[in-house]
Design an enzyme around this catalytic site. Structure first.
Site, PDB file in Angstrom:
ATOM      1  N   ALA A 245      46.054  34.802  29.890  1.00  0.00           N
ATOM      2  CA  ALA A 245      45.888  33.630  29.022  1.00  0.00           C
ATOM      3  C   ALA A 245      44.639  33.778  28.149  1.00  0.00           C
ATOM      4  O   ALA A 245      44.663  33.495  26.949  1.00  0.00           O
ATOM      5  CB  ALA A 245      45.802  32.364  29.872  1.00  0.00           C
ATOM      6  N   SER A 246      43.550  34.249  28.756  1.00  0.00           N
ATOM      7  CA  SER A 246      42.298  34.365  27.994  1.00  0.00           C
ATOM      8  C   SER A 246      42.419  35.425  26.900  1.00  0.00           C
ATOM      9  O   SER A 246      41.931  35.242  25.783  1.00  0.00           O
ATOM     10  CB  SER A 246      41.126  34.711  28.931  1.00  0.00           C
ATOM     11  OG  SER A 246      41.237  36.028  29.416  1.00  0.00           O
ATOM     12  N   LYS A 247      43.078  36.530  27.209  1.00  0.00           N
ATOM     13  CA  LYS A 247      43.155  37.623  26.227  1.00  0.00           C
ATOM     14  C   LYS A 247      44.112  37.275  25.081  1.00  0.00           C
ATOM     15  O   LYS A 247      43.907  37.691  23.940  1.00  0.00           O
ATOM     16  CB  LYS A 247      43.570  38.926  26.916  1.00  0.00           C
ATOM     17  CG  LYS A 247      42.504  39.472  27.879  1.00  0.00           C
ATOM     18  CD  LYS A 247      41.201  39.821  27.166  1.00  0.00           C
ATOM     19  CE  LYS A 247      40.186  40.479  28.066  1.00  0.00           C
ATOM     20  NZ  LYS A 247      38.919  40.787  27.382  1.00  0.00           N
TER      21      LYS A 247
ATOM     22  N   TYR B 290      43.541  35.949  33.163  1.00  0.00           N
ATOM     23  CA  TYR B 290      43.212  37.083  32.280  1.00  0.00           C
ATOM     24  C   TYR B 290      44.194  37.135  31.105  1.00  0.00           C
ATOM     25  O   TYR B 290      43.785  37.196  29.936  1.00  0.00           O
ATOM     26  CB  TYR B 290      43.253  38.381  33.090  1.00  0.00           C
ATOM     27  CG  TYR B 290      42.797  39.607  32.343  1.00  0.00           C
ATOM     28  CD1 TYR B 290      41.446  39.809  32.062  1.00  0.00           C
ATOM     29  CD2 TYR B 290      43.705  40.586  31.929  1.00  0.00           C
ATOM     30  CE1 TYR B 290      41.014  40.949  31.385  1.00  0.00           C
ATOM     31  CE2 TYR B 290      43.284  41.726  31.257  1.00  0.00           C
ATOM     32  CZ  TYR B 290      41.940  41.904  30.993  1.00  0.00           C
ATOM     33  OH  TYR B 290      41.517  43.024  30.322  1.00  0.00           O
TER      34      TYR B 290
ATOM     35  N   SER C 276      43.344  42.648  24.909  1.00  0.00           N
ATOM     36  CA  SER C 276      43.992  43.574  25.838  1.00  0.00           C
ATOM     37  C   SER C 276      45.477  43.573  25.502  1.00  0.00           C
ATOM     38  O   SER C 276      45.973  42.630  24.868  1.00  0.00           O
ATOM     39  CB  SER C 276      43.784  43.070  27.277  1.00  0.00           C
ATOM     40  OG  SER C 276      44.664  43.709  28.168  1.00  0.00           O
TER      41      SER C 276
ATOM     42  N   ILE D 282      42.857  51.689  30.533  1.00  0.00           N
ATOM     43  CA  ILE D 282      41.670  52.523  30.318  1.00  0.00           C
ATOM     44  C   ILE D 282      41.015  52.681  31.685  1.00  0.00           C
ATOM     45  O   ILE D 282      40.652  51.690  32.316  1.00  0.00           O
ATOM     46  CB  ILE D 282      40.679  51.860  29.330  1.00  0.00           C
ATOM     47  CG1 ILE D 282      41.377  51.411  28.028  1.00  0.00           C
ATOM     48  CG2 ILE D 282      39.508  52.810  29.021  1.00  0.00           C
ATOM     49  CD1 ILE D 282      42.063  52.492  27.227  1.00  0.00           C
TER      50      ILE D 282
ATOM     51  N   VAL E 278      27.025  35.182  28.481  1.00  0.00           N
ATOM     52  CA  VAL E 278      27.791  34.745  27.308  1.00  0.00           C
ATOM     53  C   VAL E 278      28.393  33.348  27.474  1.00  0.00           C
ATOM     54  O   VAL E 278      28.822  32.738  26.495  1.00  0.00           O
ATOM     55  CB  VAL E 278      28.926  35.741  26.935  1.00  0.00           C
ATOM     56  CG1 VAL E 278      28.350  37.078  26.478  1.00  0.00           C
ATOM     57  CG2 VAL E 278      29.930  35.921  28.068  1.00  0.00           C
TER      58      VAL E 278
END
Ligand SMILES: NC(=O)c1ccc[n+]([C@@H]2O[C@H](COP(=O)([O-])OP(=O)(O)OC[C@H]3O[C@@H](n4cnc5c(N)ncnc54)[C@H](O)[C@@H]3O)[C@@H](O)[C@H]2O)c1
Length: 251
Positions: A157-159, A155, A142, A188, A62
């Site tokens: 920051a990206s979400k 993580y 998230s 999860i 991706v």
């Protein structure tokens, strides 16, 4: 059947949640392209789900524009009329690194896969959806995109960025009949946490914070993707839906 005759692409479909989404989409009558950069995982998902309906696999990274273009061209060939109705951007990584120890390479990597990947696939698929009259894009964020959590610098920051990226897409693509939403799961239970090296104590602390007293199931997240992919959510766009057993209502 909620997704009868709809054509769907699922990135990160070789993983725990992505493969469950593929299963639920097939159960609801969709034609599905499962894509991932892990060919072995794709083969495993294909073997498991091939009896359930029309499933295709396609290896793609991706983060790589030409690879994403290949994927979209593949979808045009496989799907009737070349239509893509549903895109689920699920590919992601969650490296555990404290802010002070986060080097530029690992920060860049998580931003590339989680954020740039979502942007690239969405942009290319949107162009197809515009010409075919609409669709639903569901981006995996998230609860970490809403509240920060120690040790997950890139993580988090990206979400968070995925939520605003989705809202921007909703704003600009609504006039073409394209809806864009994000899904924010909490805890999860899958292999992702094990791979990311989260300390055991952190896992136990998670469960204590969840009012429903347990971690979530991949099938519960997949059901939310089905809803957002289906016409039942036809007036829902530009929003983020939290699925966390109530965890972040008290943080
Ligand atoms: N498991 C959880 O508790 C949880 C909670 C909130 C959000 N999420 C998000 O859900 C998504 C799926 O998580 P999971 O638990 O199924 O993880 P997973 O590791 O099982 O699945 C992620 C998949 O993404 C693929 N991937 C990684 N880099 C890629 C790339 N460059 N191109 C294409 N594919 C790539 C991996 O090969 C893997 O199959 C992730 O975006 C994750 O951040 C998970």
């Amino acid at each position: 059947m909620e997704l009868k005759n709809k054509n769907a692409i699922i990135t990160g479909g070789g993983g725990a949640i992505g493969s469950e989404i593929a299963k639920r989409f097939l159960e609801e009558g969709a034609r599905v392209i499962v894509t991932d950069n892990n060919q072995k995982a794709l083969d495993g998902v294909y073997d498991k789900l091939k009896g359930m309906g029309e499933i295709f696999t396609k290896s793609a990274d991706v983060t790589d524009e030409s690879s994403v273009l290949d994927l979209v061209n593949f979808a045009e060939k496989q799907f009737s009329g070349g239509r893509i109705d549903i895109l689920a951007n699920v590919a992601g990584i969650a490296p555990f690194k404290h802010f002070i120890d986060t080097d530029i390479e690992s920060f860049q990597k998580v931003m590339d896969i989680n954020l740039k990947g979502t942007f690239l696939v969405s942009r290319m698929v949107s162009k197809k959806m515009i010409s075919s009259g609409g669709g639903s894009i569901i981006n995996m964020s998230s609860t970490n995109g809403i509240l920060a959590e120690e040790g997950l610098t890139g993580y988090n920051a990206s979400k968070a960025a995925i939520i605003l990226l989705s809202k921007t897409m909703a704003l600009e693509l609504g006039k073409y009949g394209i809806r864009a939403n994000s899904v924010c799961p909490g805890w999860i239970r899958t292999e992702l946490q094990d791979k990311s090296g989260l300390p055991r104590e952190m896992i136990d602390n998670y469960i204590k914070k969840i009012p429903l007293g347990r971690s979530g199931k991949t099938s519960e997240v997949a059901d939310l993707f089905v809803f957002l992919a289906s016409d039942r959510s036809s007036f829902i766009t530009g929003t983020e839906i939290v699925i966390d057993g109530g965890q972040i209502c008290q943080e």
